[in-house]
Design a protein around this motif. Structure first.
Motif, PDB file in Angstrom:
ATOM      1  N   THR A  51     -32.717 -15.904 -20.715  1.00 31.97           N
ATOM      2  CA  THR A  51     -32.961 -14.663 -21.447  1.00 31.97           C
ATOM      3  C   THR A  51     -34.333 -14.647 -22.095  1.00 31.97           C
ATOM      4  OG1 THR A  51     -31.901 -15.597 -23.401  1.00 31.97           O
ATOM      5  CG2 THR A  51     -30.512 -14.316 -21.904  1.00 31.97           C
ATOM      6  N   ALA A  52     -35.237 -15.496 -21.661  1.00 27.51           N
ATOM      7  CA  ALA A  52     -36.569 -15.541 -22.262  1.00 27.51           C
ATOM      8  C   ALA A  52     -37.511 -14.559 -21.581  1.00 27.51           C
ATOM      9  CB  ALA A  52     -37.151 -16.948 -22.162  1.00 27.51           C
ATOM     10  N   ASP A  53     -38.433 -14.047 -22.352  1.00 31.94           N
ATOM     11  CA  ASP A  53     -39.551 -13.317 -21.781  1.00 31.94           C
ATOM     12  C   ASP A  53     -40.567 -14.349 -21.311  1.00 31.94           C
ATOM     13  OD1 ASP A  53     -39.529 -10.657 -24.292  1.00 31.94           O
ATOM     14  OD2 ASP A  53     -38.348 -10.945 -22.477  1.00 31.94           O
ATOM     15  N   MET A  54     -41.000 -14.230 -20.067  1.00 32.02           N
ATOM     16  CA  MET A  54     -41.873 -15.220 -19.459  1.00 32.02           C
ATOM     17  C   MET A  54     -43.205 -14.582 -19.075  1.00 32.02           C
ATOM     18  SD  MET A  54     -40.006 -17.960 -19.461  1.00 32.02           S
ATOM     19  CE  MET A  54     -41.057 -19.004 -18.457  1.00 32.02           C
ATOM     20  N   ALA A  55     -44.248 -15.376 -19.101  1.00 33.62           N
ATOM     21  CA  ALA A  55     -45.563 -14.854 -18.742  1.00 33.62           C
ATOM     22  C   ALA A  55     -46.435 -15.960 -18.167  1.00 33.62           C
ATOM     23  CB  ALA A  55     -46.247 -14.250 -19.970  1.00 33.62           C
ATOM     24  N   TRP A  56     -47.451 -15.536 -17.474  1.00 32.70           N
ATOM     25  CA  TRP A  56     -48.518 -16.423 -17.013  1.00 32.70           C
ATOM     26  C   TRP A  56     -49.837 -15.928 -17.599  1.00 32.70           C
ATOM     27  CZ3 TRP A  56     -47.935 -20.880 -14.193  1.00 32.70           C
ATOM     28  CH2 TRP A  56     -46.719 -21.079 -13.550  1.00 32.70           C
ATOM     29  N   PHE A  57     -50.618 -16.884 -18.066  1.00 29.52           N
ATOM     30  CA  PHE A  57     -51.965 -16.627 -18.532  1.00 29.52           C
ATOM     31  C   PHE A  57     -52.900 -17.575 -17.784  1.00 29.52           C
ATOM     32  CE2 PHE A  57     -51.551 -13.868 -22.286  1.00 29.52           C
ATOM     33  CZ  PHE A  57     -50.180 -13.899 -22.457  1.00 29.52           C
ATOM     34  N   ARG A  58     -54.189 -17.294 -17.860  1.00 26.09           N
ATOM     35  CA  ARG A  58     -55.157 -18.199 -17.284  1.00 26.09           C
ATOM     36  C   ARG A  58     -56.377 -18.286 -18.180  1.00 26.09           C
ATOM     37  NH1 ARG A  58     -56.785 -14.610 -11.896  1.00 26.09           N
ATOM     38  NH2 ARG A  58     -57.966 -12.974 -12.990  1.00 26.09           N
ATOM     39  N   GLN A  59     -57.092 -19.376 -18.028  1.00 23.66           N
ATOM     40  CA  GLN A  59     -58.234 -19.609 -18.901  1.00 23.66           C
ATOM     41  C   GLN A  59     -59.324 -20.363 -18.164  1.00 23.66           C
ATOM     42  OE1 GLN A  59     -57.247 -21.777 -22.516  1.00 23.66           O
ATOM     43  NE2 GLN A  59     -58.856 -20.715 -23.641  1.00 23.66           N
ATOM     44  N   THR A  60     -60.552 -19.919 -18.377  1.00 26.97           N
ATOM     45  CA  THR A  60     -61.725 -20.609 -17.857  1.00 26.97           C
ATOM     46  C   THR A  60     -62.536 -21.135 -19.040  1.00 26.97           C
ATOM     47  OG1 THR A  60     -62.903 -18.505 -17.738  1.00 26.97           O
ATOM     48  CG2 THR A  60     -61.845 -19.279 -15.722  1.00 26.97           C
ATOM     49  N   PRO A  61     -63.365 -22.128 -18.821  1.00 27.62           N
ATOM     50  CA  PRO A  61     -64.111 -22.746 -19.930  1.00 27.62           C
ATOM     51  C   PRO A  61     -64.930 -21.730 -20.715  1.00 27.62           C
ATOM     52  CG  PRO A  61     -64.265 -24.121 -17.992  1.00 27.62           C
ATOM     53  CD  PRO A  61     -63.590 -22.854 -17.554  1.00 27.62           C
ATOM     54  N   GLY A  62     -64.807 -21.789 -22.021  1.00 30.93           N
ATOM     55  CA  GLY A  62     -65.588 -20.919 -22.883  1.00 30.93           C
ATOM     56  C   GLY A  62     -65.036 -19.520 -23.061  1.00 30.93           C
ATOM     57  N   LYS A  63     -63.903 -19.249 -22.418  1.00 33.23           N
ATOM     58  CA  LYS A  63     -63.316 -17.911 -22.521  1.00 33.23           C
ATOM     59  C   LYS A  63     -61.936 -17.984 -23.137  1.00 33.23           C
ATOM     60  CE  LYS A  63     -65.852 -15.719 -18.751  1.00 33.23           C
ATOM     61  NZ  LYS A  63     -65.736 -14.860 -17.536  1.00 33.23           N
ATOM     62  N   GLU A  64     -61.497 -16.834 -23.641  1.00 35.61           N
ATOM     63  CA  GLU A  64     -60.157 -16.775 -24.207  1.00 35.61           C
ATOM     64  C   GLU A  64     -59.115 -16.764 -23.086  1.00 35.61           C
ATOM     65  OE1 GLU A  64     -61.158 -14.319 -28.324  1.00 35.61           O
ATOM     66  OE2 GLU A  64     -59.765 -13.508 -26.859  1.00 35.61           O
ATOM     67  N   ARG A  65     -57.921 -17.136 -23.471  1.00 36.17           N
ATOM     68  CA  ARG A  65     -56.828 -17.129 -22.508  1.00 36.17           C
ATOM     69  C   ARG A  65     -56.557 -15.682 -22.084  1.00 36.17           C
ATOM     70  NH1 ARG A  65     -52.423 -21.685 -23.597  1.00 36.17           N
ATOM     71  NH2 ARG A  65     -54.427 -22.785 -23.635  1.00 36.17           N
ATOM     72  N   GLU A  66     -56.469 -15.484 -20.776  1.00 32.49           N
ATOM     73  CA  GLU A  66     -56.376 -14.142 -20.201  1.00 32.49           C
ATOM     74  C   GLU A  66     -54.979 -13.866 -19.671  1.00 32.49           C
ATOM     75  OE1 GLU A  66     -58.561 -11.664 -16.543  1.00 32.49           O
ATOM     76  OE2 GLU A  66     -58.531 -13.849 -16.567  1.00 32.49           O
ATOM     77  N   PHE A  67     -54.462 -12.701 -19.971  1.00 33.95           N
ATOM     78  CA  PHE A  67     -53.151 -12.281 -19.468  1.00 33.95           C
ATOM     79  C   PHE A  67     -53.194 -12.103 -17.957  1.00 33.95           C
ATOM     80  CE2 PHE A  67     -49.131 -10.204 -19.397  1.00 33.95           C
ATOM     81  CZ  PHE A  67     -49.250  -9.178 -18.487  1.00 33.95           C
ATOM     82  N   VAL A  68     -52.150 -12.581 -17.297  1.00 34.88           N
ATOM     83  CA  VAL A  68     -52.010 -12.401 -15.844  1.00 34.88           C
ATOM     84  C   VAL A  68     -50.794 -11.529 -15.538  1.00 34.88           C
ATOM     85  CG1 VAL A  68     -51.656 -13.548 -13.630  1.00 34.88           C
ATOM     86  CG2 VAL A  68     -53.150 -14.602 -15.354  1.00 34.88           C
TER      87      VAL A  68
END
Length: 125
Positions: free
Chosen positions: A30-47
């Protein structure tokens, strides 16, 4: 909930990868699940996010039509199928989870309480 992400690697542009995120604990179902991604020097980005609470799935415009999130509740696993990869998809990918109906933007990493360790995806041109 503890999350373990794996499945990253080095691929050529145009190819595919499938990431997996295995969760411990019954609350995964019953959890809400997500994927994010991150590159060096940048904030974590929603996928992408899959909201059990609202029954909705949201994709970032940059991956819409190429990436697909899915769940296998019997295996406590959420997948991210990534097709037509391009070099701009290169990043560390993180899976995340939060109890349904939690406050905050579904697109913000601050909403999510549990995180996997990240898996590197590198796409060569």
């Amino acid at each position: 909930v503890q999350l373990q992400a794996f499945g990253g690697g080095l691929v050529q542009a145009g190819n595919s990868l499938r990431l997996s995120c295995v969760a411990s604990g019954r609350t995964f179902i019953t959890a809400d699940m997500a994927w994010f991604r991150q590159t060096p020097g940048k904030e974590r980005e929603f996928v992408v996010a899959d909201m059990w609470g609202g029954g909705s799935t949201y994709y970032a415009d940059s991956v819409k039509g190429r990436f697909t999130i899915s769940r296998d509740n019997a295996k406590n696993t959420v997948y991210l199928q990534m097709n037509s990869l391009n070099p701009e998809d290169t990043a560390v990918y993180y899976c995340a989870a939060v109890r349904p109906f939690s406050s905050g933007s579904d697109y913000s990493p601050r909403k999510y309480e549990y995180w996997g360790q990240g898996t590197q995806v590198t796409v060569s041109s």
